[in-house]
Design a protein around this motif. Structure first.
Motif, PDB file in Angstrom:
ATOM      1  N   THR A   1     -11.108   3.019  21.780  1.00 27.74           N
ATOM      2  CA  THR A   1     -11.096   1.644  22.282  1.00 27.74           C
ATOM      3  C   THR A   1     -10.149   0.778  21.457  1.00 27.74           C
ATOM      4  N   TYR A   2     -10.189   0.976  20.146  1.00 28.04           N
ATOM      5  CA  TYR A   2      -9.319   0.180  19.278  1.00 28.04           C
ATOM      6  C   TYR A   2      -7.844   0.427  19.622  1.00 28.04           C
ATOM      7  N   GLY A   3      -7.508   1.708  19.779  1.00 27.49           N
ATOM      8  CA  GLY A   3      -6.128   2.056  20.100  1.00 27.49           C
ATOM      9  C   GLY A   3      -5.695   1.490  21.440  1.00 27.49           C
ATOM     10  N   LEU A   4      -6.582   1.577  22.409  1.00 32.59           N
ATOM     11  CA  LEU A   4      -6.210   1.107  23.743  1.00 32.59           C
ATOM     12  C   LEU A   4      -6.106  -0.425  23.774  1.00 32.59           C
ATOM     13  N   LEU A   5      -7.007  -1.097  23.053  1.00 31.07           N
ATOM     14  CA  LEU A   5      -6.906  -2.560  22.962  1.00 31.07           C
ATOM     15  C   LEU A   5      -5.591  -2.973  22.297  1.00 31.07           C
TER      16      LEU A   5
ATOM     17  N   GLY B   1      -8.069  -3.897  11.783  1.00 28.84           N
ATOM     18  CA  GLY B   1      -7.892  -2.456  11.585  1.00 28.84           C
ATOM     19  C   GLY B   1      -8.766  -1.909  10.469  1.00 28.84           C
ATOM     20  N   ALA B   2      -9.028  -2.715   9.439  1.00 29.98           N
ATOM     21  CA  ALA B   2      -9.807  -2.234   8.289  1.00 29.98           C
ATOM     22  C   ALA B   2     -11.218  -1.833   8.723  1.00 29.98           C
ATOM     23  N   GLY B   3     -11.890  -2.719   9.439  1.00 26.13           N
ATOM     24  CA  GLY B   3     -13.248  -2.403   9.891  1.00 26.13           C
ATOM     25  C   GLY B   3     -13.263  -1.820  11.292  1.00 26.13           C
ATOM     26  N   ARG B   4     -12.061  -1.695  11.885  1.00 25.16           N
ATOM     27  CA  ARG B   4     -11.893  -1.269  13.278  1.00 25.16           C
ATOM     28  C   ARG B   4     -12.828  -2.056  14.198  1.00 25.16           C
ATOM     29  N   THR B   5     -12.654  -3.389  14.149  1.00 24.95           N
ATOM     30  CA  THR B   5     -13.493  -4.251  14.983  1.00 24.95           C
ATOM     31  C   THR B   5     -12.634  -5.048  15.957  1.00 24.95           C
ATOM     32  N   ALA B   6     -13.304  -5.518  16.996  1.00 23.92           N
ATOM     33  CA  ALA B   6     -12.678  -6.428  17.960  1.00 23.92           C
ATOM     34  C   ALA B   6     -13.547  -7.672  18.070  1.00 23.92           C
TER      35      ALA B   6
ATOM     36  N   ALA C   1     -20.333  -9.415  24.769  1.00 21.62           N
ATOM     37  CA  ALA C   1     -21.658  -9.981  24.484  1.00 21.62           C
ATOM     38  C   ALA C   1     -21.700 -10.682  23.132  1.00 21.62           C
ATOM     39  N   ALA C   2     -20.873 -10.226  22.191  1.00 26.01           N
ATOM     40  CA  ALA C   2     -20.872 -10.828  20.854  1.00 26.01           C
ATOM     41  C   ALA C   2     -19.805 -11.914  20.724  1.00 26.01           C
ATOM     42  N   GLY C   3     -19.196 -12.279  21.849  1.00 25.88           N
ATOM     43  CA  GLY C   3     -18.143 -13.294  21.823  1.00 25.88           C
ATOM     44  C   GLY C   3     -18.641 -14.600  21.212  1.00 25.88           C
ATOM     45  N   GLY C   4     -17.835 -15.211  20.335  1.00 25.71           N
ATOM     46  CA  GLY C   4     -18.224 -16.462  19.688  1.00 25.71           C
ATOM     47  C   GLY C   4     -19.184 -16.258  18.534  1.00 25.71           C
ATOM     48  N   GLN C   5     -19.603 -15.008  18.327  1.00 22.66           N
ATOM     49  CA  GLN C   5     -20.570 -14.762  17.241  1.00 22.66           C
ATOM     50  C   GLN C   5     -20.037 -13.843  16.155  1.00 22.66           C
ATOM     51  N   THR C   6     -19.701 -12.627  16.562  1.00 28.09           N
ATOM     52  CA  THR C   6     -19.389 -11.661  15.505  1.00 28.09           C
ATOM     53  C   THR C   6     -18.444 -10.555  15.996  1.00 28.09           C
ATOM     54  N   PRO C   7     -17.595 -10.052  15.109  1.00 23.29           N
ATOM     55  CA  PRO C   7     -16.762  -8.900  15.465  1.00 23.29           C
ATOM     56  C   PRO C   7     -17.628  -7.665  15.689  1.00 23.29           C
ATOM     57  N   VAL C   8     -17.163  -6.785  16.563  1.00 20.82           N
ATOM     58  CA  VAL C   8     -17.932  -5.586  16.906  1.00 20.82           C
ATOM     59  C   VAL C   8     -17.105  -4.338  16.565  1.00 20.82           C
ATOM     60  N   PRO C   9     -17.698  -3.424  15.809  1.00 23.11           N
ATOM     61  CA  PRO C   9     -16.990  -2.164  15.534  1.00 23.11           C
ATOM     62  C   PRO C   9     -16.822  -1.357  16.827  1.00 23.11           C
ATOM     63  N   VAL C  10     -15.644  -0.795  17.012  1.00 22.94           N
ATOM     64  CA  VAL C  10     -15.389   0.005  18.214  1.00 22.94           C
ATOM     65  C   VAL C  10     -14.803   1.358  17.812  1.00 22.94           C
ATOM     66  N   SER C  11     -14.824   2.286  18.759  1.00 21.35           N
ATOM     67  CA  SER C  11     -14.284   3.625  18.501  1.00 21.35           C
ATOM     68  C   SER C  11     -12.771   3.579  18.343  1.00 21.35           C
TER      69      SER C  11
ATOM     70  N   ASP D   1      -7.012 -15.503  27.477  1.00 20.62           N
ATOM     71  CA  ASP D   1      -5.863 -15.654  26.588  1.00 20.62           C
ATOM     72  C   ASP D   1      -5.854 -14.520  25.559  1.00 20.62           C
ATOM     73  N   TYR D   2      -4.982 -13.562  25.793  1.00 21.14           N
ATOM     74  CA  TYR D   2      -4.933 -12.386  24.918  1.00 21.14           C
ATOM     75  C   TYR D   2      -4.631 -12.749  23.474  1.00 21.14           C
ATOM     76  N   ARG D   3      -3.992 -13.896  23.235  1.00 21.07           N
ATOM     77  CA  ARG D   3      -3.634 -14.265  21.859  1.00 21.07           C
ATOM     78  C   ARG D   3      -4.854 -14.609  21.017  1.00 21.07           C
ATOM     79  N   ARG D   4      -5.984 -14.811  21.673  1.00 20.28           N
ATOM     80  CA  ARG D   4      -7.186 -15.182  20.931  1.00 20.28           C
ATOM     81  C   ARG D   4      -8.040 -13.979  20.521  1.00 20.28           C
ATOM     82  N   VAL D   5      -7.626 -12.781  20.931  1.00 15.64           N
ATOM     83  CA  VAL D   5      -8.378 -11.582  20.528  1.00 15.64           C
ATOM     84  C   VAL D   5      -8.030 -11.241  19.086  1.00 15.64           C
TER      85      VAL D   5
END
Ligand code: ADP
Ligand code: MG
Length: 357
Positions: free
Chosen positions: A106-110, A166-171, A93-103, A158-162
């Protein structure tokens, strides 16, 4: 703990990496003790069965099962693309706008998902969501999309664009319309997490089956390895094509027979997308099974191998240590990697093990 398990599984790999596909650990001896077993049909859109073979009180078993179930629910709710409260959905939902903090989960699995995406040259790609949504396979609105829509969705994958920070644990996804889908890896992770809870509870013998993501633990209490059947992947055929025997490890299968729809002209469209074409992967493979010590990795790799096709899958598996595979092609030939030679057997004579030792 993890190291120990790796060692055990690695040793087992030479002798016995075992695979179970969908529940049945076939024929473990008639005197086999009855496991404490629970089946849930409301997690990850699939059937989950946990079977504990240790001697334990009902109360102990109940507590372990409840913990596994609770963990599974958390993983499902944070990581399923379209469940309410999904972190994956929030990132989309925040694509193109802002990074989102995740648990951390989720961070590890991504992170792991992006690793396998890179390893497989994008055959496995967690940004496949726009294609999954467009085709809608497994939903009531499944239909063959228009070419222009396929092209548009494919351009968003395209996975390369994700960007993971790690610092803010965001995606972060850089474009509106991009999305994440961890359906090809989350069940494997849930099974690994269940196995970790069994470590903590000191359960020695168990089988976990998260919708075809099987984790084996400790072999049968009578000392035999577990036997895991790999399903016949030809539509309309029931039962097992082959069996892998193993004490510890993960056995995970991806197949086009699991979720699909049949179009008006009789063509079959299944749920594993080839990001390169924007369509269900058609490579001549009907199923790809991975055997290794980690079910999360096995899950992603099985999807990757299915998309890559026989030659690509064998090349990928050859490059990875401690990862074995069983690949079944549409002509009912079975190809295995060398590490499975001693633990693999064909279960139906119509299937031909082409590189049998
Ligand atoms: P299953 O979920 O049936 O066990 P898989 O592990 O192969 O099978 O995962 C398939 C799911 O993964 C799809 O339903 C979809 O959510 C997602 N997916 C589809 N194609 C890909 C792909 N190329 N890469 C990553 N995930 C995919
Ligand atoms: Mg998978």
């Amino acid at each position: 703990m993890r190291r120990e398990r790796n060692e055990r599984a690695r040793r087992a790999a030479g002798i016995a990496l075992a695979v179970a596909l969908t529940a049945t650990a076939a024929g473990c001896g008639s005197a086999a003790q009855t496991p404490v077993s629970e089946t849930w049909d409301d997690l990850f859109g699939t059937v989950v069965t946990v079977s504990l073979y240790d001697k334990m009180s009902e109360k102990e078993a109940g507590a372990v099962l409840a913990a596994i179930r609770a963990r599974g629910e958390v993983i499902q709710n944070t990581m399923t693309a379209h469940s309410p409260g999904s972190e994956i959905g929030a990132v989309r939902a925040a694509g193109g706008q802002t990074p989102v903090p995740v648990s951390e989960d989720t961070y590890g699995l991504l992170t792991l998902a992006l690793e396998v995406a890179a390893l497989s040259g994008g055959a496995f790609d967690p940004t496949v969501e726009p294609l999954v949504a467009l085709w809608g396979i497994g939903t009531e609105t499944a239909a063959v999309p228009a070419e222009a829509d396929i092209a548009r969705a494919r351009a968003l994958v395209d996975y390369r664009r994700v960007t993971l920070d790690g610092a803010g644990r965001t995606a972060y996804l850089p474009e509106t319309g991009m999305g994440l889908d961890l359906g090809g890896i989350a069940k494997g992770y849930a099974a690994d997490e269940a196995n970790r809870l069994l470590d903590e509870a000191d359960v020695a013998h168990a089988i976990l089956d998260f919708g075809g993501n099987v984790v084996l633990r400790g072999g049968h209490p009578e000392g035999k390895p577990w036997r895991v059947g790999i399903r016949k992947p030809v539509l309309g055929e029931d039962g097992y094509a082959c069996v892998v025997s193993l004490r510890d490890g993960a056995v995970v299968t991806s197949g086009g027979y699991e979720r699909y729809f049949v179009a008006a002209d009789g063509a079959v469209y299944h749920h594993i997308m080839d990001p390169a074409t924007g369509r269900p992967a058609e490579t001549g493979l009907l199923s790809a099974t991975i055997v290794c010590d980690n079910s999360t990795r096995a899950d992603a790799l099985s999807t990757a191998c299915f998309v890559l096709g026989l030659d690509g899958a064998l090349a990928l598996l050859d490059a990875l240590d401690g990862v074995e595979g069983v690949l079944i092609a549409s002509d009912r030939t079975i190809h295995t990697t060398p590490g499975l030679a001693d633990v693999f057997a064909v279960a139906d004579e119509r299937y031909v093990w082409v590189n049998a030792p």
